[in-house]
Motif scaffolding. Structure first.
Motif, PDB file in Angstrom:
ATOM      1  N   CYS A 161     -12.912  63.810  32.045  1.00 45.35           N
ATOM      2  CA  CYS A 161     -12.847  64.659  32.210  1.00 45.35           C
ATOM      3  C   CYS A 161     -13.605  66.010  31.967  1.00 45.35           C
ATOM      4  O   CYS A 161     -14.181  66.198  30.883  1.00 45.35           O
ATOM      5  CB  CYS A 161     -11.456  65.965  32.063  1.00 45.35           C
ATOM      6  SG  CYS A 161      -9.923  64.081  32.144  1.00 45.35           S
ATOM      7  N   SER A 163     -14.958  69.696  31.485  1.00 45.13           N
ATOM      8  CA  SER A 163     -13.885  70.667  30.680  1.00 45.13           C
ATOM      9  C   SER A 163     -15.412  71.744  31.087  1.00 45.13           C
ATOM     10  O   SER A 163     -16.301  71.596  30.532  1.00 45.13           O
ATOM     11  CB  SER A 163     -14.050  70.381  29.148  1.00 45.13           C
ATOM     12  OG  SER A 163     -13.041  71.095  28.399  1.00 45.13           O
ATOM     13  N   ILE A 198      -6.056  67.927  26.133  1.00 47.78           N
ATOM     14  CA  ILE A 198      -6.855  68.774  27.251  1.00 47.78           C
ATOM     15  C   ILE A 198      -7.006  70.215  27.159  1.00 47.78           C
ATOM     16  O   ILE A 198      -5.891  70.698  27.574  1.00 47.78           O
ATOM     17  CB  ILE A 198      -6.628  67.527  28.319  1.00 47.78           C
ATOM     18  CG1 ILE A 198      -6.422  66.086  28.285  1.00 47.78           C
ATOM     19  CG2 ILE A 198      -7.594  67.850  29.534  1.00 47.78           C
ATOM     20  CD1 ILE A 198      -7.967  65.699  27.536  1.00 47.78           C
ATOM     21  N   THR A 201      -7.014  70.925  31.896  1.00 48.31           N
ATOM     22  CA  THR A 201      -6.419  70.057  33.340  1.00 48.31           C
ATOM     23  C   THR A 201      -7.439  69.893  34.410  1.00 48.31           C
ATOM     24  O   THR A 201      -7.446  69.616  34.734  1.00 48.31           O
ATOM     25  CB  THR A 201      -5.447  70.425  33.205  1.00 48.31           C
ATOM     26  OG1 THR A 201      -4.848  71.127  33.126  1.00 48.31           O
ATOM     27  CG2 THR A 201      -4.699  69.900  32.091  1.00 48.31           C
ATOM     28  N   LEU A 232      -2.965  63.856  34.893  1.00 50.61           N
ATOM     29  CA  LEU A 232      -3.151  63.634  32.558  1.00 50.61           C
ATOM     30  C   LEU A 232      -1.691  62.782  32.089  1.00 50.61           C
ATOM     31  O   LEU A 232      -1.891  62.664  31.381  1.00 50.61           O
ATOM     32  CB  LEU A 232      -3.952  64.702  32.407  1.00 50.61           C
ATOM     33  CG  LEU A 232      -4.997  64.878  33.005  1.00 50.61           C
ATOM     34  CD1 LEU A 232      -6.256  66.098  32.220  1.00 50.61           C
ATOM     35  CD2 LEU A 232      -6.301  63.942  32.453  1.00 50.61           C
ATOM     36  N   GLU A 244     -12.632  64.320  26.961  1.00 46.63           N
ATOM     37  CA  GLU A 244     -12.972  65.622  27.609  1.00 46.63           C
ATOM     38  C   GLU A 244     -15.008  66.770  27.360  1.00 46.63           C
ATOM     39  O   GLU A 244     -15.212  66.611  25.978  1.00 46.63           O
ATOM     40  CB  GLU A 244     -11.625  66.696  27.022  1.00 46.63           C
ATOM     41  CG  GLU A 244     -11.986  67.831  27.987  1.00 46.63           C
ATOM     42  CD  GLU A 244     -11.077  69.426  27.337  1.00 46.63           C
ATOM     43  OE1 GLU A 244     -10.504  70.086  27.887  1.00 46.63           O
ATOM     44  OE2 GLU A 244     -10.098  68.509  26.615  1.00 46.63           O
TER      45      GLU A 244
END
Length: 291
Positions: A161, A163, A198, A201, A232, A244
């Protein structure tokens, strides 16, 4: 389980000559290294900037490494402007093996549009990328490294992901107190109700292995802004490893989010996600066939 339905017209795309061809399925074996899925709703103005940068990077990468193969799938989410027409020009320029446009009959929401693109992709890895180009495309290499660092992947599943959490202090300084309060409230609800560990998101830059994309999107119910959270949540349920990764990000004018009402809708969606899974109204199964 979510009802996965697509209109007959959404099972086809136009090739560069304007002829209809059937779209592939996520269940097929991959034939590209990378699929880029770009959800687009009324993006005739912002899309060209993003596409020029993305295709410039991808073409350069292919010249440096002829074994690298890719496709870009633009999913027009029922736009009222010329988004499909603008996108199709790239199909004509680069060919429909590299650029494909899927035009949805009606607006489904960002999550629904991405799911349609994912289910029609051919890549071993699938990148979600926003049409506004807020994240610079070369940052995909950071996500690829983050994905590789998660190996060995259980059942070939992993997610990286993008971020913006590292930019939080700077963004707070530029935001009103009210928007900052909304942001913290949303982050708390995400942590309390759905996803632990996380920090960001909602960044639209996410890289998934084909297997992880198939497993998570097949179980997805939420089709609008809070779909990332459910995605997620599903990934953590299936114990799919998630990295992340900090990425560069620039705020681009023209956001579809209306600050108060969008946050309110997302907050309601988060509550519904939690309640529906808790009560068994929604459930997750180890196998899920895509229609």
């Amino acid at each position: 389980m979510p009802h996965l339905q697509r209109h007959e017209e959404e099972k086809f795309f136009l090739n560069a000559r304007g002829q209809r061809e059937a779209l592939p399925s996520i269940q097929d074996s991959p034939t590209k290294q990378l699929s880029v899925v770009v959800p687009s709703y009324n993006e005739e103005k912002r899309l060209p900037v993003m596409m020029d940068e993305a295709l410039g990077y991808l073409e350069d990468r292919q010249k440096q490494d002829p074994t690298f193969t890719y496709e870009v799938i633009i999913v027009d989410d029922g736009s009222k402007d010329q988004t499909s027409k603008v996108a199709f020009k790239y199909c004509q320029k680069y060919g429909s093996d590299k650029v494909r446009v899927i035009t949805l009959v009606k607006n489904r929401g960002k999550g629904g549009a991405i799911r349609m693109g994912v289910f029609s992709s051919r890549g071993k890895k699938i990148l979600m990328a926003d049409a506004d180009g807020a994240t610079k495309f070369p940052d995909i290499e950071k996500l690829e490294k983050g994905l590789n660092d998660l190996q060995p992947w259980p059942d070939q599943m992993a997610i990286a992901c993008g971020s913006r959490a590292h930019l939080e202090k700077e963004s707070i300084a530029q935001r009103s107190y009210f928007r900052t309060l909304l942001m913290y409230g949303f982050h708390f609800l995400v942590w309390f109700l759905c996803v632990k560990g996380i920090r960001d998101t909602q960044c639209g830059f996410k890289l998934l292995t084909r297997e992880a994309a198939s497993r998570t999107f097949s179980s997805l119910h939420i089709e609008r802004w809070a779909f990332d959270v459910e995605l997620l949540y599903i990934a953590q349920f299936f114990k799919i490893p998630i990295a992340e990764i900090a990425v560069n990000w620039t705020e681009i004018e023209g956001s579809k989010l209306v600050p108060f009402w969008s946050w309110l809708q997302m907050g309601k969606d988060l509550l519904f996600i939690r309640l529906r899974y808790l009560t068994g109204a929604w459930r997750l199964e180890q196998t899920r066939k895509v229609n």
